[in-house]
Write a protein that holds these residues in place. Structure first.
Motif, PDB file in Angstrom:
ATOM      1  N   TYR A  39      -5.737   2.184 -15.814  1.00 32.13           N
ATOM      2  CA  TYR A  39      -5.260   0.794 -15.767  1.00 32.13           C
ATOM      3  C   TYR A  39      -6.084  -0.028 -14.783  1.00 32.13           C
ATOM      4  CZ  TYR A  39      -2.109  -3.177 -15.232  1.00 32.13           C
ATOM      5  OH  TYR A  39      -1.582  -4.453 -15.185  1.00 32.13           O
ATOM      6  N   ALA A  40      -6.333   0.511 -13.594  1.00 34.04           N
ATOM      7  CA  ALA A  40      -7.106  -0.224 -12.592  1.00 34.04           C
ATOM      8  C   ALA A  40      -8.542  -0.430 -13.049  1.00 34.04           C
ATOM      9  CB  ALA A  40      -7.067   0.528 -11.257  1.00 34.04           C
ATOM     10  N   GLN A  41      -9.136   0.597 -13.648  1.00 27.94           N
ATOM     11  CA  GLN A  41     -10.516   0.464 -14.122  1.00 27.94           C
ATOM     12  C   GLN A  41     -10.634  -0.623 -15.191  1.00 27.94           C
ATOM     13  OE1 GLN A  41     -13.459   2.163 -13.458  1.00 27.94           O
ATOM     14  NE2 GLN A  41     -12.717   3.604 -11.946  1.00 27.94           N
ATOM     15  N   ALA A  42      -9.700  -0.612 -16.129  1.00 28.36           N
ATOM     16  CA  ALA A  42      -9.792  -1.541 -17.259  1.00 28.36           C
ATOM     17  C   ALA A  42      -9.350  -2.946 -16.902  1.00 28.36           C
ATOM     18  CB  ALA A  42      -8.967  -1.020 -18.439  1.00 28.36           C
ATOM     19  N   SER A  43      -8.493  -3.093 -15.895  1.00 25.54           N
ATOM     20  CA  SER A  43      -8.004  -4.421 -15.515  1.00 25.54           C
ATOM     21  C   SER A  43      -8.837  -5.060 -14.410  1.00 25.54           C
ATOM     22  CB  SER A  43      -6.544  -4.333 -15.050  1.00 25.54           C
ATOM     23  OG  SER A  43      -6.438  -3.608 -13.839  1.00 25.54           O
ATOM     24  N   GLY A  44      -9.563  -4.220 -13.642  1.00 21.82           N
ATOM     25  CA  GLY A  44     -10.313  -4.739 -12.504  1.00 21.82           C
ATOM     26  C   GLY A  44      -9.451  -5.022 -11.291  1.00 21.82           C
ATOM     27  N   ARG A  45      -8.183  -4.568 -11.320  1.00 19.83           N
ATOM     28  CA  ARG A  45      -7.262  -4.791 -10.197  1.00 19.83           C
ATOM     29  C   ARG A  45      -6.763  -3.445  -9.682  1.00 19.83           C
ATOM     30  NH1 ARG A  45      -4.964  -7.946 -14.246  1.00 19.83           N
ATOM     31  NH2 ARG A  45      -3.055  -6.684 -14.198  1.00 19.83           N
ATOM     32  N   ALA A  46      -6.229  -3.453  -8.477  1.00 19.54           N
ATOM     33  CA  ALA A  46      -5.633  -2.236  -7.945  1.00 19.54           C
ATOM     34  C   ALA A  46      -4.382  -1.896  -8.726  1.00 19.54           C
ATOM     35  CB  ALA A  46      -5.303  -2.412  -6.463  1.00 19.54           C
ATOM     36  N   TYR A  63     -11.216   8.833  -6.423  1.00 21.72           N
ATOM     37  CA  TYR A  63     -12.157   8.639  -5.318  1.00 21.72           C
ATOM     38  C   TYR A  63     -13.584   8.573  -5.841  1.00 21.72           C
ATOM     39  CZ  TYR A  63     -14.543   9.543  -0.870  1.00 21.72           C
ATOM     40  OH  TYR A  63     -15.372   9.468   0.225  1.00 21.72           O
ATOM     41  N   ARG A  64     -13.942   9.477  -6.726  1.00 24.15           N
ATOM     42  CA  ARG A  64     -15.300   9.487  -7.292  1.00 24.15           C
ATOM     43  C   ARG A  64     -15.515   8.297  -8.224  1.00 24.15           C
ATOM     44  NH1 ARG A  64     -19.088  12.722  -5.007  1.00 24.15           N
ATOM     45  NH2 ARG A  64     -20.187  12.543  -6.986  1.00 24.15           N
ATOM     46  N   ASN A  65     -14.455   7.845  -8.879  1.00 29.13           N
ATOM     47  CA  ASN A  65     -14.555   6.673  -9.757  1.00 29.13           C
ATOM     48  C   ASN A  65     -14.546   5.359  -8.984  1.00 29.13           C
ATOM     49  OD1 ASN A  65     -14.607   8.189 -12.088  1.00 29.13           O
ATOM     50  ND2 ASN A  65     -12.555   7.646 -12.773  1.00 29.13           N
ATOM     51  N   ALA A  66     -14.306   5.416  -7.665  1.00 38.69           N
ATOM     52  CA  ALA A  66     -14.160   4.206  -6.842  1.00 38.69           C
ATOM     53  C   ALA A  66     -13.063   3.300  -7.400  1.00 38.69           C
ATOM     54  CB  ALA A  66     -15.483   3.458  -6.727  1.00 38.69           C
ATOM     55  N   THR A  67     -11.920   3.907  -7.698  1.00 40.81           N
ATOM     56  CA  THR A  67     -10.791   3.178  -8.277  1.00 40.81           C
ATOM     57  C   THR A  67      -9.810   2.778  -7.183  1.00 40.81           C
ATOM     58  OG1 THR A  67     -10.979   4.472 -10.312  1.00 40.81           O
ATOM     59  CG2 THR A  67      -8.931   3.281  -9.959  1.00 40.81           C
ATOM     60  N   PRO A  68      -9.453   1.484  -7.095  1.00 43.80           N
ATOM     61  CA  PRO A  68      -8.498   1.061  -6.071  1.00 43.80           C
ATOM     62  C   PRO A  68      -7.066   1.399  -6.473  1.00 43.80           C
ATOM     63  CG  PRO A  68      -9.217  -0.844  -7.346  1.00 43.80           C
ATOM     64  CD  PRO A  68      -9.995   0.342  -7.862  1.00 43.80           C
ATOM     65  N   LEU A  69      -6.487   2.388  -5.810  1.00 44.80           N
ATOM     66  CA  LEU A  69      -5.107   2.794  -6.043  1.00 44.80           C
ATOM     67  C   LEU A  69      -4.341   2.735  -4.732  1.00 44.80           C
ATOM     68  CD1 LEU A  69      -5.494   6.004  -8.276  1.00 44.80           C
ATOM     69  CD2 LEU A  69      -5.202   3.637  -9.026  1.00 44.80           C
ATOM     70  N   VAL A  70      -3.161   2.129  -4.763  1.00 41.38           N
ATOM     71  CA  VAL A  70      -2.244   2.164  -3.626  1.00 41.38           C
ATOM     72  C   VAL A  70      -1.163   3.179  -3.974  1.00 41.38           C
ATOM     73  CG1 VAL A  70      -0.629   0.867  -2.196  1.00 41.38           C
ATOM     74  CG2 VAL A  70      -2.739  -0.227  -3.005  1.00 41.38           C
ATOM     75  N   ILE A  71      -1.180   4.319  -3.285  1.00 42.31           N
ATOM     76  CA  ILE A  71      -0.270   5.422  -3.574  1.00 42.31           C
ATOM     77  C   ILE A  71       0.796   5.477  -2.483  1.00 42.31           C
ATOM     78  CG2 ILE A  71      -0.070   7.908  -3.917  1.00 42.31           C
ATOM     79  CD1 ILE A  71      -3.090   7.907  -4.626  1.00 42.31           C
ATOM     80  N   THR A  72       2.060   5.421  -2.884  1.00 36.55           N
ATOM     81  CA  THR A  72       3.143   5.701  -1.955  1.00 36.55           C
ATOM     82  C   THR A  72       3.665   7.100  -2.255  1.00 36.55           C
ATOM     83  OG1 THR A  72       4.836   4.740  -3.399  1.00 36.55           O
ATOM     84  CG2 THR A  72       3.793   3.275  -1.799  1.00 36.55           C
ATOM     85  N   ALA A  73       3.942   7.838  -1.191  1.00 38.71           N
ATOM     86  CA  ALA A  73       4.456   9.195  -1.354  1.00 38.71           C
ATOM     87  C   ALA A  73       5.733   9.339  -0.543  1.00 38.71           C
ATOM     88  CB  ALA A  73       3.422  10.218  -0.886  1.00 38.71           C
TER      89      ALA A  73
END
Length: 531
Positions: A68-75, A97-107
């Motif tokens: 989703y982030a890759q295709a939308s250009g947003r985190a 990480y290798r894709n340089a994808t912006p993800l905000v992960i809550t755990a």
């Protein structure tokens, strides 16, 4: 005594309310997740303007968010369970990480009052568990600081090079009161220096046989069309960097030279005869086998343009320029002038093949796909044993039309196709997946069915981990232990999750099956039994 208005601070809200207020301001409208007990209070009175995208495994959930982030250009926003859930997700976090994808992960994390007693389902070192494959991780010292940590996490994820971040939140933090945190604006663009741009422009002007090597950052940063203009302005051949995960250049263009191999000697041989190599949006270079000798032809000057300071730091040769790719390409276009240079010839595309055989092999499968795919279709691929064939016979011609994992890990692309479909509503998605790869995340089909997404899952069934068998030859081995997979009914696996499908074993049957799949505009699985 006059009243002191400063005694009254801002209105207090719960950490949960402040967090969702922040999420709205940052443009989030959905959460990808697989919930556990320590996350439940986060979703109390779940706001109606948000969407929860449920995946049936944590690894698949992160891959969906990545797509989703890759295709939308947003985190994208992801929620995971504490230690075990983050552990399950680590394969896809590595790929993000290798894709340089912006993800905000809550755990999730257990309640703060319980942490000294090492309770059930708690994370012992929550900030260390995902490292080094997150850019930043934090468990706030106070519950009141959770929204501040989330704001910082977003800004860190979006800074170049982009990537995943993680915030661990104890279960009892969500109902504590705190102050709202505004979503402030930031300009994330990295602009190149005038000196560096002039140096590249001067080298291009003086070069007789320049080549560009382009990587995923070109498509990721919206520089695709401008890169085509720059290559045409310079009459320079364009190669795609090793292990690129995006379509970086139209693969039927007269200046397109092909895909560089992941070996040092192979790259030098491919670039032989060039006197200037300008790498744009990729490391220099990503190798998969051990090699020796120079990294580029000895006769060639080298420039390396990247948004990743770490890649610039380990770059073995040449001059590195750290900048946002779109900004750098724009500056080069504005600075470079047209050249009087004989145009070099790009690669020769293979001739189409007939599809009248009674059985189907890789080449005929890809020929049928190329002939039948809708013009606006998007390919999400994870079939490493036939990637060379895909690059040869299934060319990608548009920006944002191809996605895969740059990590080499399996289990990414099938769930990632779901995120891509959500980010590009209406576009036909072709998830071209190997049989071995698909089994890492086959349960993601359930999410595609739940959201009625127009994804055609094409399972290339060659009954094994064929990429592993091929790579065994590098070590002088005849085959690889544990690389055969037999007896799996992929159509039944899909049908068990509510997705229709069919198995085909000849080109004409594949053509009919694809016609059915594309017409349905809903999840459909086609298992292709390869000869």
């Amino acid at each position: 005594m006059p009243s002191n208005s400063c005694e009254h601070g801002p209105e207090l809200v719960t950490v949960r309310e402040a967090s969702f207020h922040l999420f709205r301001g940052l443009g989030f409208d959905r959460i990808f997740g697989n919930p556990g007990s320590t996350e439940l209070p986060m979703f109390r009175d779940f706001p109606p303007d948000f969407r929860y995208v449920l995946g049936l495994s944590e690894c698949g959930v992160v891959a969906m968010a990545d797509g989703y982030a890759q295709a939308s250009g947003r985190a994208a926003l992801v929620n995971l369970h504490s230690a075990a859930g983050v552990g399950h997700a680590m394969g896809s976090i590595f790929t993000a990480y290798r894709n340089a994808t912006p993800l905000v992960i809550t755990a999730g994390q257990q309640a703060r009052s319980m942490l000294p007693f090492e309770p059930y389902l708690y994370s012992m070192q929550p900030t260390e568990l995902p490292r080094p494959y997150v850019k930043w991780s934090c468990e706030p010292a106070r519950a009141q600081d959770v929204p501040l940590a989330l704001a910082r996490a977003y800004r860190t994820a979006m800074q170049y090079p982009r990537g995943p971040v993680l915030v661990s939140v104890p279960v009892d933090d969500w109902d504590v009161t705190t102050s709202p945190v505004p979503a402030r604006e930031m300009d994330f663009t990295l602009r190149p220096s005038r000196t560096s741009i002039t140096a590249i422009a001067d080298a291009l002007q003086a070069s007789r046989r320049p080549v560009f090597v382009v990587g995923s950052e070109v498509d990721r940063d919206g520089a695709w069309h401008r890169m085509v203009q720059l290559a045409e302005q310079q009459n320079a051949l364009v190669w795609v960097a090793p292990a690129s995960s995006r379509c970086c250049f139209p693969e039927n263009h007269r200046l397109f030279a092909g895909f560089l191999p992941r070996s040092r000697e192979g790259i030098v041989a491919a670039l032989a005869g060039s006197d200037l190599v300008v790498v744009v949006g990729a490391p220099l270079f990503t190798y998969h086998v051990e090699g020796a000798g120079p990294h580029t032809p000895a006769s060639a000057a080298v420039f390396h343009v990247t948004d990743d300071p770490n890649a610039a730091a380990w770059c073995p040769v040449g001059t590195s320029v750290i900048a946002s790719i779109r900004s750098a390409v724009d500056e080069l276009l504005a600075t470079c002038g047209p050249v009087d240079r004989t145009a070099q010839k790009g690669r020769i595309m293979p001739s189409p093949i007939g599809i009248r055989e009674a059985v189907i092999d890789v080449a005929s499968m890809l020929q049928v796909l190329a002939d039948c795919r809708p013009e606006d279709s998007i390919i999400v691929e994870e079939a490493p044993s036939i990637r060379g064939d895909i690059q040869e016979r299934l060319p990608c011609l548009r920006p944002g039309s191809f996605f895969t994992a740059s990590s080499g890990g399996l289990g990414y692309s099938l769930p990632a196709s779901i995120g891509v479909a959500m980010a590009r509503p209406g576009a036909p998605i072709i998830a071209l997946i190997g049989d071995g790869s698909s089994m890492y995340s086959i349960q993601a089909i359930w999410t595609a069915v739940e959201h009625d997404l127009p994804i055609t899952f094409v399972i290339a069934n060659n009954r094994g981990y064929s990429a592993l068998k091929k790579f065994a030859r590098v070590f002088g081995m005849d085959g690889a232990l544990g690389s055969d997979i037999r007896g799996i009914d992929f159509v039944a696996l899909a049908q068990g999750q509510g997705c229709d499908g069919e198995r085909v074993s000849d080109p004409e049957a594949l053509e009919r099956a694809l016609g059915t799949a594309f017409a349905r505009k809903a999840p459909y699985l086609v298992e292709v039994v390869l000869a």
